[in-house]
Design a protein around this motif. Structure first.
Motif, PDB file in Angstrom:
ATOM      1  N   GLU A 155       0.819  -1.211   0.000  1.00 18.80           N
ATOM      2  CA  GLU A 155       0.000   0.000   0.000  1.00 18.80           C
ATOM      3  C   GLU A 155       0.851   1.258   0.000  1.00 18.80           C
ATOM      4  O   GLU A 155       0.401   2.321  -0.459  1.00 18.80           O
ATOM      5  N   ASN A 156       2.093   1.152   0.482  1.00 19.43           N
ATOM      6  CA  ASN A 156       3.002   2.298   0.506  1.00 19.43           C
ATOM      7  C   ASN A 156       3.945   2.324  -0.693  1.00 19.43           C
ATOM      8  O   ASN A 156       4.906   3.101  -0.699  1.00 19.43           O
ATOM      9  N   GLY A 157       3.685   1.474  -1.678  1.00 18.60           N
ATOM     10  CA  GLY A 157       4.414   1.555  -2.932  1.00 18.60           C
ATOM     11  C   GLY A 157       5.680   0.741  -3.041  1.00 18.60           C
ATOM     12  O   GLY A 157       6.404   0.842  -4.036  1.00 18.60           O
ATOM     13  N   HIS A 158       5.990  -0.068  -2.043  1.00 22.96           N
ATOM     14  CA  HIS A 158       7.198  -0.889  -2.099  1.00 22.96           C
ATOM     15  C   HIS A 158       6.960  -2.150  -2.937  1.00 22.96           C
ATOM     16  O   HIS A 158       5.831  -2.649  -3.036  1.00 22.96           O
ATOM     17  N   ASP A 159       8.021  -2.659  -3.521  1.00 26.21           N
ATOM     18  CA  ASP A 159       7.981  -3.973  -4.151  1.00 26.21           C
ATOM     19  C   ASP A 159       8.239  -5.009  -3.068  1.00 26.21           C
ATOM     20  O   ASP A 159       9.206  -4.876  -2.303  1.00 26.21           O
ATOM     21  N   VAL A 160       7.402  -6.042  -3.007  1.00 20.92           N
ATOM     22  CA  VAL A 160       7.499  -7.019  -1.923  1.00 20.92           C
ATOM     23  C   VAL A 160       7.813  -8.396  -2.490  1.00 20.92           C
ATOM     24  O   VAL A 160       7.170  -8.865  -3.426  1.00 20.92           O
ATOM     25  N   ILE A 161       8.824  -9.017  -1.896  1.00 20.24           N
ATOM     26  CA  ILE A 161       9.158 -10.407  -2.184  1.00 20.24           C
ATOM     27  C   ILE A 161       8.839 -11.195  -0.929  1.00 20.24           C
ATOM     28  O   ILE A 161       9.434 -10.964   0.133  1.00 20.24           O
ATOM     29  N   GLY A 162       7.880 -12.090  -1.001  1.00 19.39           N
ATOM     30  CA  GLY A 162       7.461 -12.858   0.160  1.00 19.39           C
ATOM     31  C   GLY A 162       8.012 -14.266   0.134  1.00 19.39           C
ATOM     32  O   GLY A 162       8.027 -14.914  -0.914  1.00 19.39           O
ATOM     33  N   VAL A 163       8.487 -14.732   1.282  1.00 15.77           N
ATOM     34  CA  VAL A 163       8.977 -16.098   1.436  1.00 15.77           C
ATOM     35  C   VAL A 163       8.272 -16.721   2.631  1.00 15.77           C
ATOM     36  O   VAL A 163       8.209 -16.111   3.706  1.00 15.77           O
ATOM     37  N   ASP A 164       7.709 -17.907   2.461  1.00 14.92           N
ATOM     38  CA  ASP A 164       7.039 -18.606   3.556  1.00 14.92           C
ATOM     39  C   ASP A 164       6.929 -20.079   3.193  1.00 14.92           C
ATOM     40  O   ASP A 164       6.580 -20.405   2.053  1.00 14.92           O
ATOM     41  N   ASN A 165       7.205 -20.962   4.139  1.00 13.48           N
ATOM     42  CA  ASN A 165       7.082 -22.390   3.852  1.00 13.48           C
ATOM     43  C   ASN A 165       5.670 -22.920   4.082  1.00 13.48           C
ATOM     44  O   ASN A 165       5.401 -24.094   3.820  1.00 13.48           O
TER      45      ASN A 165
END
Length: 334
Positions: free
Chosen positions: A23-33
């Motif tokens: 929502e604040n404009g960042h690019d997000v890379i998510g990691v979760d098992n």
């Protein structure tokens, strides 16, 4: 705007943080098992919620990987070259750490070692990582100051979180990595973990089943609403830690800092239960039990350093936070 890698991205805090970052404009890379420590369908629902709210301009890449898999983790770093990393992946739960201590060593220590190495190798600008209020153990000095000695953990979970802080300091000292530890205090709110008290209480109360009340209800907890936790993290993203100076003689000589993120207002456990009862419209059947191994009697955050650095001020009163949680609970579980 930054490329931010969030581990534990569909965990309770990671989910809310990922949404705030997007929502604040960042690019997000998510990691979760997406493991089965608790119902994976809740994690899948969180992931679906993130993906459903994405706008065309927003960038979210998700990887079903475990931070203990060094090769897989390095591949994510290589593909995306994150500027900021927020490590929220961990084996959670104080009581489970009594039953399965090796799981905590594997994920919270060995996995965190992989995070540190990747941050070093890929020149990450800032590593923020989840610690816990549990590192204070049964300290009788309140409120808890981030400068207090934390040498007497009372659970394996707490010991591994303290180990994370020590490991981060080593890497900050040896390799100049900017590291910031986040000591969270009793987080609650919508999309919370089923193994935590609010979710367990809500389920049992609505089903007319007894709730286990440990220490005969004589616990005090610095219950902190999830939005306040996320605001605390967001305020620190671009705020790099400072080495010690003449004005800060008792701090680390490395780019390393630790902050409490809490509500700075402890609540008696029985008062919290009463607030739950009011919002659920149903009385609890209390099963009063003694203190449990690994548990602590009270938590109370001093957030002065965080306020001075970022202006952090918790804004969600308990009654409003519980109301929002109960509204979500009723909607999600029908």
């Amino acid at each position: 705007m930054a490329r931010v890698l969030v581990t534990g991205a569909v965990g309770f805090i990671g989910f809310h943080l990922s949404k705030a970052l997007l929502e604040n404009g960042h690019d997000v890379i998510g990691v979760d098992n997406v493991n089965s420590y608790y119902d994976p369908s809740l994690k899948e629902a969180r992931l679906a919620n993130i993906e459903s709210m994405l706008a065309p301009s927003q960038s979210f890449h998700f990887y079903r990987e475990d931070i203990t898999d060094k090769a897989a983790l390095n591949a994510v770093f290589q593909n995306h070259e994150p500027e900021i990393v927020v490590n929220l992946a961990a084996q959670a739960g104080v009581r489970y750490s009594i039953e399965a201590p090796q799981q905590y060593i594997d994920t919270n220590v060995s996995g965190f070692q992989n995070i540190l190495d990747a941050c070093k190798d890929y020149k990450v600008k800032h590593l923020l990582y989840a610690s816990s209020s549990s590192v204070y153990g049964n300290s009788r000095t309140t409120p808890f100051l981030s400068s207090d000695p934390v040498d007497h953990p009372v659970s394996m979970y707490a010991a591994t979180k303290r180990m994370n802080e020590l490991m981060a300091h080593v890497y900050s000292n040896m390799f100049g990595i900017n590291t910031t530890g986040l000591r969270f205090f009793t987080v609650y709110g919508p999309w919370g973990r089923p193994d935590m008290a609010p979710m367990k209480f809500a389920k049992s109360i609505m089903e007319g089943m007894p709730i286990d009340v440990y220490n005969n209800g004589q616990h005090w907890r610095d219950f902190t609403y999830i939005d306040d936790i996320v605001n605390g993290i967001m305020g620190l993203l671009d705020t790099l830690p400072k080495p010690s100076t003449q004005e800060r003689p008792n701090t680390a000589e490395a780019p390393f800092e630790i902050f409490n993120i809490g509500a700075k207002k402890p609540v008696h456990l029985l008062s919290f239960i009463e607030c739950m009862e009011v919002n659920l419209g149903k009385k609890a059947i209390k099963n009063m039990l003694p203190m449990q191994p690994g548990d602590v009697s009270s938590t109370y955050a001093d957030v002065t350093p965080l306020h001075e650095k970022t202006g952090y001020t918790p804004t969600t009163p308990l009654d409003e936070g519980v109301k929002r949680f109960v509204n979500w609970y009723n909607e999600y579980y029908k």
